[in-house]
Design an enzyme around this catalytic site. Sequence first.
Site, PDB file in Angstrom:
ATOM      1  N   ASP A  81     -10.120  -5.620  -1.480  1.00 49.35           N
ATOM      2  CA  ASP A  81      -9.188  -5.022  -0.800  1.00 49.35           C
ATOM      3  C   ASP A  81      -9.687  -4.646   0.205  1.00 49.35           C
ATOM      4  O   ASP A  81     -10.892  -3.469   0.572  1.00 49.35           O
ATOM      5  CB  ASP A  81      -7.643  -4.563  -1.540  1.00 49.35           C
ATOM      6  N   ASP A 127       1.074  -1.540  -0.042  1.00 51.87           N
ATOM      7  CA  ASP A 127       0.050  -0.207   0.369  1.00 51.87           C
ATOM      8  C   ASP A 127       0.317   0.888   0.204  1.00 51.87           C
ATOM      9  O   ASP A 127       1.482   1.066   0.775  1.00 51.87           O
ATOM     10  CB  ASP A 127      -0.833  -0.005   1.122  1.00 51.87           C
TER      11      ASP A 127
HETATM   12  C1  DX5 Z   1      -6.439   0.039   3.194  1.00 52.39           C
HETATM   13  C2  DX5 Z   1      -5.670  -0.576   2.044  1.00 52.39           C
HETATM   14  C3  DX5 Z   1      -5.593  -2.176   2.035  1.00 52.39           C
HETATM   15  C4  DX5 Z   1      -5.982  -3.142   4.018  1.00 52.39           C
HETATM   16  C5  DX5 Z   1      -5.705  -4.504   4.365  1.00 52.39           C
HETATM   17  O1  DX5 Z   1      -6.311   1.491   2.406  1.00 52.39           O
HETATM   18  O2  DX5 Z   1      -5.517  -0.957   1.156  1.00 52.39           O
HETATM   19  O3  DX5 Z   1      -4.966  -3.073   1.556  1.00 52.39           O
HETATM   20  O4  DX5 Z   1      -4.343  -2.278   4.527  1.00 52.39           O
HETATM   21  O5  DX5 Z   1      -5.887  -4.284   5.781  1.00 52.39           O
HETATM   22  P1  DX5 Z   1      -7.296  -5.293   6.264  1.00 52.39           P
HETATM   23  O6  DX5 Z   1      -7.082  -6.519   5.955  1.00 52.39           O
HETATM   24  O7  DX5 Z   1      -6.524  -5.093   7.524  1.00 52.39           O
HETATM   25  O8  DX5 Z   1      -8.470  -4.282   5.978  1.00 52.39           O
HETATM   26 ZN    ZN Z   2      -4.193  -2.190  -0.628  1.00 57.05          ZN
END
Ligand code: DX5
Ligand code: ZN
Length: 222
Positions: free
Chosen positions: A179, A36
């Site tokens: 996601d 990310d």
């Molecule tokens: C949020 C990110 C995601 C997130 C996923 O902005 O794009 O990739 O980190 O993590 P979880 O599964 O904890 O929501």
């Molecule tokens: Zn993400």
Amino acid sequence: MKNHSLGASLLSIPPFELASKLNELIKCGIDFVHLDIMDANFVPNLAFNYETCQSIKALATAVPLDVHFMVTPRALKAILPSFFKLNASWMTFHIETLSSVEELFDECRRNGIQAGLAINPDTDLASLEPHLDQCRIVLLMSVPPGYGGQAFDENTFERIQKLSSLRDKKNLDFLIEVDGGIKLAIAKQLKTLSADMIVIGSDLIKQSNKQRYIQDFHKTET
Ligand code: DX5
Ligand code: ZN
């Protein structure tokens, strides 16, 4: 790649545990690493910079990287040339902030990247339509982007079905990725709804037995 692949988002790992947790995730069988990238502008937070991603790549040599940019065009212009050196497999860019999709995707193609669009839970899927034939991947966000550990938006189930019908109708073959806020039971539902790539962050990271969790994810694989 498997039919339904599981990617780990590293966002919720404390920085000093990044190397050990990443090694553990790789050993336990994740299919890809989801990175990310934030700019404290398009989203109200910061995440990994290029240098950290490089260190991650050095550890994850055999696991493909999937880079999710949550940044404004100005930030993207500044950082994208470095990220092309990362040898990532996929890159996704948010439709809400892009101006010239075609130019960006051409640049990605020239750099050997499978590029695509990411879309927030509140953005109309119709905004993707003019670009779908150029996408190798479409990332459906199931939480507002910016933070790990948020609750999964149930509307995603309907959105993935709509996107998958569009893909069939237009006879396209982009990958569908989901996601945000995904737990094992949700991931299993998403598999039945034609999600090709499923990203799990906090729910996977907190597991004491990650191998069992990942095996369970793949259990009904056909
Ligand atoms: C949020 C990110 C995601 C997130 C996923 O902005 O794009 O990739 O980190 O993590 P979880 O599964 O904890 O929501
Ligand atoms: Zn993400």
